[in-house]
Write a protein that holds these residues in place. Sequence first.
Motif, PDB file in Angstrom:
ATOM      1  N   LEU A 258     -18.470 -31.411  54.674  1.00  0.00           N
ATOM      2  CA  LEU A 258     -19.436 -32.328  55.289  1.00  0.00           C
ATOM      3  C   LEU A 258     -20.814 -31.683  55.380  1.00  0.00           C
ATOM      4  CD1 LEU A 258     -17.249 -33.868  58.143  1.00  0.00           C
ATOM      5  CD2 LEU A 258     -18.018 -34.986  56.039  1.00  0.00           C
ATOM      6  N   PHE A 259     -20.818 -30.393  55.697  1.00  0.00           N
ATOM      7  CA  PHE A 259     -22.068 -29.646  55.840  1.00  0.00           C
ATOM      8  C   PHE A 259     -22.801 -29.585  54.505  1.00  0.00           C
ATOM      9  CE2 PHE A 259     -24.241 -25.430  55.894  1.00  0.00           C
ATOM     10  CZ  PHE A 259     -25.115 -25.661  56.939  1.00  0.00           C
ATOM     11  N   ARG A 261     -22.467 -31.647  51.975  1.00  0.00           N
ATOM     12  CA  ARG A 261     -22.858 -33.001  51.593  1.00  0.00           C
ATOM     13  C   ARG A 261     -24.138 -33.421  52.318  1.00  0.00           C
ATOM     14  NH1 ARG A 261     -18.724 -37.801  53.214  1.00  0.00           N
ATOM     15  NH2 ARG A 261     -19.965 -39.591  52.591  1.00  0.00           N
ATOM     16  N   ALA A 262     -24.251 -32.989  53.595  1.00  0.00           N
ATOM     17  CA  ALA A 262     -25.380 -33.425  54.415  1.00  0.00           C
ATOM     18  C   ALA A 262     -26.702 -32.817  53.961  1.00  0.00           C
ATOM     19  CB  ALA A 262     -25.131 -33.078  55.878  1.00  0.00           C
ATOM     20  N   GLY A 263     -26.635 -31.648  53.324  1.00  0.00           N
ATOM     21  CA  GLY A 263     -27.893 -30.995  52.959  1.00  0.00           C
ATOM     22  C   GLY A 263     -28.012 -30.813  51.467  1.00  0.00           C
TER      23      GLY A 263
END
Lengths: 266, 388
Positions: A258-259, A261-263
């Motif tokens: 998730l981390f 994907r977010a950045g």
Amino acid sequence: MGDKGFFTDTTVCIGCKACEVACKEWNQLPDDGFHFTGMSYDNTGHLGASTWRHVAFVERPAPLQQQDSGLGNFSWLLHSDVCKHCERAGCLEACPTGAIVRTEFGSVYVQPDVCNGCGYCVSACPFGVIDRRADDGRAWKCTLCYDRLKDDQTPACAKACPTSSIQFGDLAELRERAQERVEKLHEGGVTDAYLYGESAASQPGTAGLHAFFLLVDKPEVYNLPPDPVVPTAKSKEAWRSMGLAGLGLAALAVGAALFGRAGGGA
Amino acid sequence: MSFLFPADSSDRAQTRDGRNVDEKLGALQGEGAHQDIRRARIDSAFPLPEAGRGEKTAPTLQGGATPDYYGQPLLKETVWTWMIPAYFFVGGLAGASSAFGGAVQLFGGGKLKRLERQLRWVGAAGDMASAALLIADLGRPARFLNMLRVFRPTSPMNVGTWILSGSGACNTVSALLASQERGPLKRIGDAASLGAGVLGVPLAGYTAVLLSNTAVPVWQHARRSLPLLFTASSVSCAGALMQLLPGHSPAERRAVRLFAAAGMLAELAAGVLLEREAHLASGSGLPAATDPVAKPLHHGASGALWKAAKVLTVGALALTVMPQRRRTTRFTAGALGLAAGLCTRFAIFHAGKKSARDPQASFQAQRAGMGAAELAEAPRSFRLLVLR
């Protein structure tokens, strides 16, 4: 059938090693080479893949009840060691192939045609009995003379013992006999005598041994563990810990995905 | 061959197999008759421990330490070779990679494609290498399938073999189908990758349960922290390997960096816990360096490896969290992380070997109430599940 076993009364052992020889001969085990250890008269050293009986010689300047050598505090302890055929056996519970089984006589038996030599039993035995032979590749130990028991015969070591230090029979009867022997020794002034591993009450870690001993000093003196435990009895904590770590790993993997994907933007 | 070994010479018979049975007079049918003796010199098949070579010829008496039998080991040292700790490393790496791969597939939102494909291949290759190492270390490698003839929950080795087999199957399918873009084959590949991810979680840490489920003092008494250490080390190794591989997008680098850094931090923390747990086991009250259970982590080869693992992990962690990293920095961090993981596994392995050789480690821990006495209730006897 019923459970059979050994009662080894170390107070009457004379260290003749007839049990070692009878075991080797009957089971047609190879010799271990011819060593000089310098440890009293014990040139066998320890139980092993092709040594299923081992007589320990404890020769030391220590006083013992009712033993007077005329040489001050000098004393002898002799002890014929063997696989204990534990009621809860570390080797059996660790064996991943099912090669180690409980027989109809209550003994613990390694099936040589199934064993694939993974070596796990070697580290799982709290008494250091079973071993893997490097050139054979499989694990071996005392079979309680399974072949003889099937023909209603006494195991070779007990048969050969000239002083009845090694007694073979029905476990229930052996326990009674052993208890009587301890009482008799206590009456005669050997108040240190006790039974090692004769019942689940005296050795909860193994739920009792099918080959138990009468000793007159600490178990460590005979190279026996004071409070052995089948490793599986403690594995629940390890599995729980692994579960916790696994949850952490799963959470981290999801979190990292998730981390990422977010950045990064790409 | 009979002209080489004439049957009439009993001396020859003895050097041949150590049984001294004249085959004309006696049949080899005993329980131990089929032990294969291949060594020319039988002596070397039965090495006596050091204390048995005349170094110590009097039993240890009471006073200070508990007594022992001429310093002879109580336990048998493990018969495993370097291949088993190497498997702990490779298998853990494959497990953590598979778990990461499954998570990336589910939650990566399609932005971490290349990373996902790499993780699938690392998982598949790692599982293959694991199986090869495990089979090669068996005493009878041809019988490796016997591992799967039963399901036995009391044996972590049996449980682990099932996990590794399942993981290997899933990873192979998922890697082979990793390049599929659409259609049923892609769906099968994705499902296999998720399966491998789920199995990868226990694969990353069960080997610690396997070690602690033995009579070896340092392994048994570290059973609460060892699974944490092995799982964390598996994570940090998977993260380290991903830092070594090229071609990642910034998003992928972010994900890998967090995964690796958290793993390395957890590995350091678990190491501290493990040292503490091992030290408390013997109840000796001695400093850790002289405590019979914890000693192997501070002395000799195992102590040096343990220290190296810690230093390498700190280095790898520092380079992983460093801002503005170039390729060489990432590469160095990855290499240090992998080296740390190897050192961790070999340190624990050799510590166990040493611990098994020291009878005082068992005796003193058990005297301090860490044997069966540690279990509040008498151990429950349960029937073994044996499927034939």
